[in-house]
Design a protein around this motif. Structure first.
Motif, PDB file in Angstrom:
ATOM      1  N   VAL A  97       0.878  -1.172   0.000  1.00 17.72           N
ATOM      2  CA  VAL A  97       0.000   0.000   0.000  1.00 17.72           C
ATOM      3  C   VAL A  97       0.914   1.220   0.000  1.00 17.72           C
ATOM      4  O   VAL A  97       1.835   1.308   0.814  1.00 17.72           O
ATOM      5  CB  VAL A  97      -0.920   0.022   1.235  1.00 17.72           C
ATOM      6  CG1 VAL A  97      -1.731   1.322   1.276  1.00 17.72           C
ATOM      7  CG2 VAL A  97      -1.845  -1.184   1.232  1.00 17.72           C
ATOM      8  N   LEU A  98       0.679   2.135  -0.921  1.00 18.45           N
ATOM      9  CA  LEU A  98       1.503   3.333  -1.025  1.00 18.45           C
ATOM     10  C   LEU A  98       0.763   4.523  -0.428  1.00 18.45           C
ATOM     11  O   LEU A  98      -0.409   4.738  -0.722  1.00 18.45           O
ATOM     12  CB  LEU A  98       1.846   3.637  -2.477  1.00 18.45           C
ATOM     13  CG  LEU A  98       2.529   2.532  -3.284  1.00 18.45           C
ATOM     14  CD1 LEU A  98       2.887   3.051  -4.681  1.00 18.45           C
ATOM     15  CD2 LEU A  98       3.765   2.009  -2.571  1.00 18.45           C
ATOM     16  N   VAL A  99       1.472   5.288   0.399  1.00 20.64           N
ATOM     17  CA  VAL A  99       0.937   6.524   0.961  1.00 20.64           C
ATOM     18  C   VAL A  99       1.957   7.615   0.667  1.00 20.64           C
ATOM     19  O   VAL A  99       3.109   7.523   1.091  1.00 20.64           O
ATOM     20  CB  VAL A  99       0.703   6.417   2.480  1.00 20.64           C
ATOM     21  CG1 VAL A  99       0.079   7.715   3.007  1.00 20.64           C
ATOM     22  CG2 VAL A  99      -0.190   5.224   2.812  1.00 20.64           C
ATOM     23  N   GLY A 100       1.554   8.638  -0.080  1.00 23.39           N
ATOM     24  CA  GLY A 100       2.482   9.697  -0.433  1.00 23.39           C
ATOM     25  C   GLY A 100       1.970  11.064  -0.059  1.00 23.39           C
ATOM     26  O   GLY A 100       0.762  11.333  -0.160  1.00 23.39           O
ATOM     27  N   HIS A 101       2.875  11.930   0.374  1.00 19.12           N
ATOM     28  CA  HIS A 101       2.525  13.320   0.684  1.00 19.12           C
ATOM     29  C   HIS A 101       3.309  14.252  -0.220  1.00 19.12           C
ATOM     30  O   HIS A 101       4.475  14.012  -0.517  1.00 19.12           O
ATOM     31  CB  HIS A 101       2.842  13.642   2.141  1.00 19.12           C
ATOM     32  CG  HIS A 101       2.775  15.110   2.438  1.00 19.12           C
ATOM     33  ND1 HIS A 101       3.902  15.908   2.615  1.00 19.12           N
ATOM     34  CD2 HIS A 101       1.715  15.953   2.556  1.00 19.12           C
ATOM     35  CE1 HIS A 101       3.534  17.155   2.838  1.00 19.12           C
ATOM     36  NE2 HIS A 101       2.210  17.211   2.807  1.00 19.12           N
ATOM     37  N   ASP A 102       2.669  15.364  -0.656  1.00 22.40           N
ATOM     38  CA  ASP A 102       3.327  16.339  -1.514  1.00 22.40           C
ATOM     39  C   ASP A 102       3.903  15.586  -2.714  1.00 22.40           C
ATOM     40  O   ASP A 102       3.176  14.858  -3.382  1.00 22.40           O
ATOM     41  CB  ASP A 102       4.379  17.110  -0.702  1.00 22.40           C
ATOM     42  CG  ASP A 102       5.066  18.213  -1.487  1.00 22.40           C
ATOM     43  OD1 ASP A 102       4.468  19.295  -1.631  1.00 22.40           O
ATOM     44  OD2 ASP A 102       6.197  17.997  -1.968  1.00 22.40           O
ATOM     45  N   TRP A 103       5.201  15.746  -3.046  1.00 28.66           N
ATOM     46  CA  TRP A 103       5.779  15.053  -4.196  1.00 28.66           C
ATOM     47  C   TRP A 103       5.649  13.539  -4.069  1.00 28.66           C
ATOM     48  O   TRP A 103       5.607  12.819  -5.081  1.00 28.66           O
ATOM     49  CB  TRP A 103       7.250  15.426  -4.349  1.00 28.66           C
ATOM     50  CG  TRP A 103       7.548  16.341  -5.494  1.00 28.66           C
ATOM     51  CD1 TRP A 103       7.979  17.632  -5.431  1.00 28.66           C
ATOM     52  CD2 TRP A 103       7.458  16.031  -6.896  1.00 28.66           C
ATOM     53  NE1 TRP A 103       8.157  18.147  -6.697  1.00 28.66           N
ATOM     54  CE2 TRP A 103       7.845  17.182  -7.620  1.00 28.66           C
ATOM     55  CE3 TRP A 103       7.073  14.891  -7.611  1.00 28.66           C
ATOM     56  CZ2 TRP A 103       7.877  17.244  -9.007  1.00 28.66           C
ATOM     57  CZ3 TRP A 103       7.099  14.942  -8.997  1.00 28.66           C
ATOM     58  CH2 TRP A 103       7.491  16.100  -9.682  1.00 28.66           C
ATOM     59  N   GLY A 104       5.601  13.038  -2.848  1.00 26.73           N
ATOM     60  CA  GLY A 104       5.424  11.602  -2.680  1.00 26.73           C
ATOM     61  C   GLY A 104       4.089  11.120  -3.217  1.00 26.73           C
ATOM     62  O   GLY A 104       3.946   9.946  -3.595  1.00 26.73           O
ATOM     63  N   ALA A 105       3.081  12.019  -3.248  1.00 27.80           N
ATOM     64  CA  ALA A 105       1.765  11.640  -3.762  1.00 27.80           C
ATOM     65  C   ALA A 105       1.809  11.371  -5.267  1.00 27.80           C
ATOM     66  O   ALA A 105       1.314  10.326  -5.722  1.00 27.80           O
ATOM     67  CB  ALA A 105       0.725  12.694  -3.412  1.00 27.80           C
ATOM     68  N   PRO A 106       2.375  12.270  -6.112  1.00 28.09           N
ATOM     69  CA  PRO A 106       2.500  11.921  -7.535  1.00 28.09           C
ATOM     70  C   PRO A 106       3.283  10.632  -7.773  1.00 28.09           C
ATOM     71  O   PRO A 106       2.959   9.871  -8.688  1.00 28.09           O
ATOM     72  CB  PRO A 106       3.238  13.133  -8.117  1.00 28.09           C
ATOM     73  CG  PRO A 106       2.846  14.266  -7.251  1.00 28.09           C
ATOM     74  CD  PRO A 106       2.744  13.673  -5.867  1.00 28.09           C
ATOM     75  N   VAL A 107       4.306  10.385  -6.956  1.00 28.09           N
ATOM     76  CA  VAL A 107       5.032   9.128  -7.098  1.00 28.09           C
ATOM     77  C   VAL A 107       4.097   7.948  -6.804  1.00 28.09           C
ATOM     78  O   VAL A 107       4.063   6.958  -7.536  1.00 28.09           O
ATOM     79  CB  VAL A 107       6.259   9.092  -6.165  1.00 28.09           C
ATOM     80  CG1 VAL A 107       6.949   7.729  -6.240  1.00 28.09           C
ATOM     81  CG2 VAL A 107       7.241  10.198  -6.530  1.00 28.09           C
TER      82      VAL A 107
END
Length: 343
Positions: A97-107
């Motif tokens: 499961v991927l959880v990304g914030h800011d630039w981590g979200a587009p990744v």
């Protein structure tokens, strides 16, 4: 009882990444944004591990303790997605499961789009799914907001790099507070625009005191890790922005493709991202007001998206400003993945 956080380095996709990890169970990868590190997830790692998950938070390429490739072209979304897939494999897992914030979200969103076989579900904080390139390219944003728009400003080689590296703790303090829901210039979110002749930090004066969610010790943890790269402390991080146009070119073959796994979006109502507009003229705030309605762009991109979670009074640093609410939202989302279907 979950174990404590451990740290190590892994070699994946041609780079050496530092990772923080805790817990056992299904894998959850936490992908930080700019200008952060694994430490931005300090309030989530233990909570998710205690709930029965194996939690891994890397410093992504170019950041903190991880490698910083010298070639600007080594920071495209395809490289970043490759890092995530290679990390899942290196950890001996089939999916995450991927959880990304800011630039981590587009990744996270792009990885889910390109490799749904490796992504069990995906959650994005702050940045919604803008596919296929992750962010609107400068060729469009400069016409919307001018040459001073922060993402356009970051395109200038060495300029923002030197500004932020001059005094790393002060730069981080001013930016973290300035982009938060507690910024001293007011509560209404607005696009970040740099006036001609000034730097981005000039638009974010020192706050007389830190908000409750941020301490001097937190700032120093970030600063010490970024300082490992010396005068290039933030160059790897800025190189992500210098590939936005290229990302849209490289991912053009996937235009029209969506996200076919369960998804969640969490954002603060004082996050400046809510004011940003796409090529269609709609802002993120517009999408939120119409979320779930017929033909809504967010629902069209990710048909299995849960109802967005909007956090009152929260600015850009979602999981740091509102850790309890974010943990609740993530755990509800994760628990729902295992719940039997009711329809």
């Amino acid at each position: 009882m979950a174990s404590s956080i451990t740290h190590r380095f892994v070699d994946v996709n041609g780079v050496r990444l530092h990772i923080a990890e805790q817990g056992q169970g299904p894998l959850v990868l936490l992908l930080h944004g700019w200008p952060e590190s694994w430490y931005s997830w300090r309030h989530q790692i233990g909570a998710l591990a205690a709930a029965g998950y194996r939690v891994v938070a890397p410093d992504q390429r170019g950041y903190a303790r991880s490698d910083q490739p010298s070639d600007v072209g080594s920071y495209t979304l395809l490289h970043l997605v490759g890092d995530v897939i290679a990390l899942i494999d290196e950890l001996g897992e089939e999916q995450a499961v991927l959880v990304g914030h800011d630039w981590g979200a587009p990744v996270a969103w792009t990885t889910a789009m390109l490799r749904p076989d490796k992504v069990r579900a995906v959650a994005g904080l702050s940045i919604p799914p803008i596919l296929p390139g992750g962010l609107v390219p400068p060729s469009i944003t400069r016409t919307q907001y001018g040459e001073g728009f922060y993402q356009v400003y970051f395109q200038q080689p060495g300029v923002a790099d030197a500004e932020f590296a001059k005094d790393i703790p002060t730069s981080l303090r001013r930016f973290l507070v300035g982009a938060s829901g507690d910024n001293p210039l007011g509560k209404e979110p607005r696009p970040l625009v740099v006036p001609e002749g000034l730097g981005l930090l000039d638009t974010m004066p020192e706050s007389p005191e830190l908000p409750a969610w941020l301490t001097e010790e937190d700032i120093q943890v970030y600063a010490d890790d970024f300082a490992l790269h010396g005068e290039q402390a933030f160059t790897g991080a800025f190189n992500w922005y210098r590939n936005i146009e290229r990302n849209n070119e490289l991912l053009a073959p996937f235009r029209g493709r969506g996200i076919d796994v369960p998804a969640l979006y969490v954002v603060g109502d004082r996050d400046m991202v809510t004011t940003l507009r796409g090529p269609d003229g709609l802002s993120v705030g517009d999408l939120l007001r119409g979320a779930g309605g017929p033909g809504n762009p967010m629902s069209a991109v990710a048909p299995q998206m849960r109802a967005p979670v909007v956090l009152p009074g929260c600015g850009h640093w979602t999981q740091q400003e509102r850790p309890t609410e974010v943990n609740t939202a993530l755990l509800d989302f994760l628990t729902g993945l295992d719940a039997p279907a009711t329809r």
